[in-house]
Design a protein around this motif. Structure first.
Motif, short mmCIF file in Angstrom:
data_model
loop_
_atom_site.label_atom_id
_atom_site.label_comp_id
_atom_site.label_asym_id
_atom_site.label_seq_id
_atom_site.Cartn_x
_atom_site.Cartn_y
_atom_site.Cartn_z
N ILE A 133 0.88 -1.17 0.00
CA ILE A 133 0.00 0.00 0.00
C ILE A 133 0.92 1.22 0.00
O ILE A 133 1.81 1.32 0.85
CB ILE A 133 -0.89 0.01 1.26
N MET A 134 0.73 2.11 -0.96
CA MET A 134 1.61 3.26 -1.09
C MET A 134 0.85 4.58 -1.01
O MET A 134 -0.23 4.70 -1.59
CB MET A 134 2.35 3.21 -2.42
N LEU A 135 1.43 5.51 -0.28
CA LEU A 135 0.96 6.89 -0.22
C LEU A 135 2.08 7.74 -0.79
O LEU A 135 3.20 7.70 -0.27
CB LEU A 135 0.64 7.30 1.22
N MET A 136 1.78 8.49 -1.85
CA MET A 136 2.83 9.22 -2.55
C MET A 136 2.70 10.72 -2.35
O MET A 136 1.60 11.27 -2.41
CB MET A 136 2.76 8.89 -4.04
N GLY A 137 3.84 11.36 -2.09
CA GLY A 137 3.91 12.81 -1.98
C GLY A 137 5.01 13.33 -2.87
O GLY A 137 5.81 12.55 -3.39
N PRO A 138 5.10 14.64 -3.03
CA PRO A 138 6.12 15.20 -3.90
C PRO A 138 7.55 15.02 -3.38
O PRO A 138 8.51 15.13 -4.14
CB PRO A 138 5.75 16.69 -3.98
N MET A 139 7.68 14.68 -2.08
CA MET A 139 9.02 14.54 -1.51
C MET A 139 9.32 13.11 -1.05
O MET A 139 10.35 12.87 -0.41
CB MET A 139 9.19 15.50 -0.33
N GLY A 140 8.44 12.15 -1.37
CA GLY A 140 8.72 10.79 -0.95
C GLY A 140 7.48 9.92 -0.95
O GLY A 140 6.44 10.30 -1.49
N VAL A 141 7.61 8.76 -0.31
CA VAL A 141 6.53 7.78 -0.31
C VAL A 141 6.50 7.07 1.04
O VAL A 141 7.53 6.89 1.69
CB VAL A 141 6.71 6.77 -1.48
N ILE A 142 5.29 6.69 1.45
CA ILE A 142 5.10 5.76 2.56
C ILE A 142 4.67 4.47 1.90
O ILE A 142 3.73 4.48 1.10
CB ILE A 142 4.01 6.26 3.53
N PHE A 143 5.37 3.37 2.17
CA PHE A 143 4.85 2.11 1.67
C PHE A 143 4.77 1.10 2.79
O PHE A 143 5.67 0.96 3.61
CB PHE A 143 5.55 1.56 0.41
N ILE A 144 3.59 0.46 2.82
CA ILE A 144 3.25 -0.51 3.86
C ILE A 144 3.20 -1.88 3.19
O ILE A 144 2.38 -2.10 2.31
CB ILE A 144 1.89 -0.16 4.49
N PRO A 145 4.09 -2.78 3.58
CA PRO A 145 4.17 -4.09 2.92
C PRO A 145 3.34 -5.14 3.64
O PRO A 145 3.13 -5.08 4.86
CB PRO A 145 5.65 -4.43 3.06
N LEU A 146 2.88 -6.12 2.90
CA LEU A 146 2.24 -7.31 3.45
C LEU A 146 2.76 -8.51 2.68
O LEU A 146 3.13 -8.38 1.50
CB LEU A 146 0.72 -7.25 3.31
N SER A 147 2.78 -9.66 3.30
CA SER A 147 3.12 -10.91 2.62
C SER A 147 2.59 -12.05 3.48
O SER A 147 2.11 -11.82 4.59
CB SER A 147 4.63 -11.06 2.43
N ILE A 148 2.74 -13.27 2.99
CA ILE A 148 2.42 -14.40 3.85
C ILE A 148 3.48 -14.44 4.96
O ILE A 148 4.56 -13.87 4.82
CB ILE A 148 2.34 -15.74 3.08
N LYS A 149 3.17 -15.12 6.04
CA LYS A 149 4.04 -15.12 7.22
C LYS A 149 5.46 -15.61 6.92
O LYS A 149 6.43 -15.08 7.47
CB LYS A 149 3.41 -15.96 8.33
N GLY A 150 5.63 -16.57 6.05
CA GLY A 150 6.95 -17.13 5.77
C GLY A 150 7.85 -16.25 4.93
O GLY A 150 9.01 -16.60 4.71
#
Length: 129
Positions: free
Chosen positions: A30-47
């Motif tokens: 999940i990404m939130l984008m701004g003119p000076m950078g990005v917040i990215f929140i990752p998900l995956s399976i537990k392994g």
């Protein structure tokens, strides 16, 4: 409508519904984008949490940071909440606090959002205010 990165609430409900071959980790961002950078929140399976990275005011490598709370069971819907207030960022995954820290580096006003699925995915809810 532009949302300030200094105080916001994000709520996302999603599911990664594909997991064959190279896509078995079901990596999702999940990404939130701004003119000076990005917040990215990752998900995956537990392994596969050692293969993901978090960007939330600072960069956190899954090989050296415990990101195990971002490992989920995609057989059901996954909820993610992200809140920034008073230069602190908090991220919840399925109602459990997954990450909390200082929001040191502003990305500027949030001007774009994106959800990336390795494979196939669905978004049931996405709100940002």
């Amino acid at each position: 409508h532009v949302v300030s990165d200094s105080a916001f609430k994000l709520n996302v409900t999603l599911k990664n519904s594909f997991g064959q071959g190279a896509f078995v980790c079901k990596k999702t961002q999940i990404m939130l984008m701004g003119p000076m950078g990005v917040i990215f929140i990752p998900l995956s399976i537990k392994g596969c949490v050692g293969e993901i990275d978090l960007m939330a005011g600072s960069f956190y490598d899954g090989n050296t940071t415990d990101l195990s709370s971002f490992g989920v069971d995609f057989s059901d819907w996954v909820t993610v909440q992200c809140h920034v207030q008073n230069r602190k960022i908090s991220i919840w995954v399925n109602e459990k606090l997954a990450f909390e820290g200082d929001y040191k580096t502003s990305i500027g006003p949030i001007v774009g959002t994106r959800v990336d699925f390795m494979g196939l995915g669905e978004v049931k809810e996405f709100t940002l205010k």
